[in-house]
Design an enzyme around this catalytic site. Structure first.
Site, PDB file in Angstrom:
ATOM      1  N   ARG A 133      30.309  37.249  28.429  1.00  0.00           N
ATOM      2  CA  ARG A 133      29.691  38.061  27.373  1.00  0.00           C
ATOM      3  C   ARG A 133      29.909  37.434  26.003  1.00  0.00           C
ATOM      4  O   ARG A 133      29.105  37.621  25.094  1.00  0.00           O
ATOM      5  CB  ARG A 133      30.271  39.481  27.378  1.00  0.00           C
ATOM      6  CG  ARG A 133      29.860  40.341  28.549  1.00  0.00           C
ATOM      7  CD  ARG A 133      30.402  41.769  28.404  1.00  0.00           C
ATOM      8  NE  ARG A 133      30.719  42.324  29.710  1.00  0.00           N
ATOM      9  CZ  ARG A 133      31.879  42.870  30.044  1.00  0.00           C
ATOM     10  NH1 ARG A 133      32.844  42.970  29.155  1.00  0.00           N
ATOM     11  NH2 ARG A 133      32.074  43.335  31.251  1.00  0.00           N
ATOM     12  N   TYR A 170      30.416  49.785  32.741  1.00  0.00           N
ATOM     13  CA  TYR A 170      30.222  49.795  34.190  1.00  0.00           C
ATOM     14  C   TYR A 170      31.486  49.274  34.879  1.00  0.00           C
ATOM     15  O   TYR A 170      31.944  49.806  35.899  1.00  0.00           O
ATOM     16  CB  TYR A 170      29.015  48.922  34.501  1.00  0.00           C
ATOM     17  CG  TYR A 170      28.520  48.909  35.914  1.00  0.00           C
ATOM     18  CD1 TYR A 170      28.419  50.069  36.668  1.00  0.00           C
ATOM     19  CD2 TYR A 170      28.092  47.714  36.495  1.00  0.00           C
ATOM     20  CE1 TYR A 170      27.938  50.040  37.961  1.00  0.00           C
ATOM     21  CE2 TYR A 170      27.607  47.676  37.780  1.00  0.00           C
ATOM     22  CZ  TYR A 170      27.538  48.840  38.515  1.00  0.00           C
ATOM     23  OH  TYR A 170      27.063  48.799  39.792  1.00  0.00           O
ATOM     24  N   GLU A 171      32.087  48.243  34.290  1.00  0.00           N
ATOM     25  CA  GLU A 171      33.323  47.668  34.807  1.00  0.00           C
ATOM     26  C   GLU A 171      34.438  48.713  34.847  1.00  0.00           C
ATOM     27  O   GLU A 171      35.159  48.849  35.841  1.00  0.00           O
ATOM     28  CB  GLU A 171      33.724  46.498  33.900  1.00  0.00           C
ATOM     29  CG  GLU A 171      34.898  45.681  34.346  1.00  0.00           C
ATOM     30  CD  GLU A 171      35.152  44.513  33.409  1.00  0.00           C
ATOM     31  OE1 GLU A 171      36.245  43.929  33.517  1.00  0.00           O
ATOM     32  OE2 GLU A 171      34.294  44.187  32.571  1.00  0.00           O
ATOM     33  N   GLY A 172      34.574  49.473  33.766  1.00  0.00           N
ATOM     34  CA  GLY A 172      35.616  50.490  33.701  1.00  0.00           C
ATOM     35  C   GLY A 172      35.402  51.611  34.690  1.00  0.00           C
ATOM     36  O   GLY A 172      36.351  52.087  35.331  1.00  0.00           O
TER      37      GLY A 172
END
EC number: 3.6.1.6
Length: 427
Positions: A133, A170-172
């Site tokens: 990112r 989304y990762e979290g």
């Protein structure tokens, strides 16, 4: 496509006013259990999923084994094979083919773990996180295209969008789902969930289920994600802070993020041994760094440096001060390296334990002789992130863990659930 999958764990993400919404009809978790007590018959109802986690400091492969013991019923999670390589893909920003070769190396692990008869129906996916990112978009995409070619030339099933950069929120969310599933919090009604703290190299995530209406009312726009599970609606507090991972924070502490260039400049900090002169490569960039040759050194001046990185820059929900959280990744690694917890088993710490260890390490920098020269800075940053960043109290308990029921914590398992469901894959 098996009809039993049509209604399981349908994960739909829609951005509405900055909020991530998840919708499902019936979650796959209702029928997925760890079945380590059941021997696997590979020829009878076994299938696999391959998930690559391309982080800022390394690339990791997770090979999950699932077993469908009865036709028409949902599968069991049998186990996981895990491996990793360093450095991460972002270190190959100008050598994309070499970066893709590290993925090829890990694919051999999958070949060795999965029977040849299952290769063609085993999906393989890579999701990149904060390291990519932070790269210029074109360079990040070039890296991903090289990885995609590796996948296409492999014997595994390559779905559309098999290689992508994952949104931090989304990762979290997926990490929270993974941990609460593995700890049994999502298997029934009326059980309390646990929050999750993930500290990567370039970003950090915090996710929890608010219990107070006040938290929902005072949370900034874009920090709440709603989804349904077990016929109940959950509204999670979740946020990913890019640039606040452990290694990105080192650059911020050293003042390297604001520097116009790195050539010929040595970045100095009170968090480092006074005599230290060294170089460090992160994100494909080489940095010269060292201690304050004439200035202050030790915990107090170091803590002042790292506090400036986080103070006033993170949201502090009041509710978390007395809540229990699972913490992993660099929280775990630094605690294990300094013997705060057992390296294999993990353990429970208070936030103040990180500060105590930071003081011990930082106030003895003159006698530093081995290990990472950044240890004082890292422990001080973790302390500042927890206390001055998120607002945790000294006595807040943290469960530090690398695995639960022999399965790696993190977002990869949750992402694999979604992948297999979206493809309609069963045995």
């Amino acid at each position: 496509m098996a009809t039993s999958w049509a209604s399981v764990f349908l994960l739909i993400i829609a951005y509405v006013g900055g909020t991530v919404f998840y919708r499902e009809q019936q979650t796959w978790f209702e029928g997925v259990f760890l079945s380590s007590m059941c021997p696997v018959n590979v020829s009878a109802g076994t299938f696999y999923g391959i998930m690559f986690d391309a982080g800022s400091t390394g690339t990791r492969i997770h090979v999950y084994t699932f077993v469908q013991r009865t036709s028409g019923q949902l599968p069991f999670l049998e186990g996981e094979i895990f491996d990793s390589v360093k450095p991460g893909l972002s270190a190959f920003v100008d050598q994309p083919k070499q970066g893709a070769e590290t993925v090829q190396e890990l694919l051999e692990v999958a070949k060795d773990s999965i029977p040849r008869s299952h290769w063609k129906r085993t999906p393989v996916v890579l999701k990149a996180t904060a390291g990519l990112r932070l790269l210029p978009e074109q360079k990040a995409q070039t890296l991903l295209l090289e990885v995609e070619e590796i996948f296409k030339n492999s014997p595994f099933l390559v779905p559309d969008d098999s290689v992508s950069i994952m949104d931090g929120s989304y990762e979290g969310i997926l990490a929270w789902v993974t941990v609460n599933f593995l700890t049994g919090q999502l298997h029934g009604r009326g059980q309390e969930t646990v929050g999750t703290l993930d500290l990567g190299g370039a970003s950090t995530q915090i996710t929890f289920l608010p219990q107070l209406e006040k938290t929902l009312e005072q949370t900034p726009k874009g920090y709440l994600a709603s989804f349904e599970m077990f016929n109940s609606t959950f509204k999670l507090y979740t946020h990913s802070y890019l640039g606040f991972g452990l290694k990105a924070a080192r650059l911020a502490t050293l003042g390297a993020l604001e520097a116009e260039g790195t050539d010929g400049h040595t970045f100095r900090s009170a968090c480092l041994p006074r005599w230290l002169e060294a170089e460090w490569i992160f994100g494909g960039v080489k940095y010269q760094y060292g201690g304050n040759q004439e200035g202050e050194m030790g915990f107090e001046p170091c803590y002042a440096e790292v506090r400036r990185v986080v103070q006033g820059k993170l949201h502090q929900p009041e509710e978390i001060r007395g809540s229990s959280f699972y913490a992993f990744s660099y929280y775990y690694d630094r605690a294990a390296e300094t013997h705060l917890i057992d390296y294999e088993k993990g353990g429970v710490l208070k936030v103040e334990d990180f500060e105590r260890k930071a003081r011990e390490v930082c106030d003895n920098l003159e006698s530093f002789s081995s290990g990472s020269p950044f240890l004082c800075m890292d422990l001080s940053y973790i302390t500042a992130l927890l206390k001055d960043g998120f607002g945790f109290e000294d006595g807040t308990l943290l469960q530090l863990t690398k695995k639960v029921n022999n399965i790696e914590t993190g977002w990869a398992l949750g992402a694999t659930f979604h992948l297999l469901q979206s493809l309609g894959i069963t045995s």
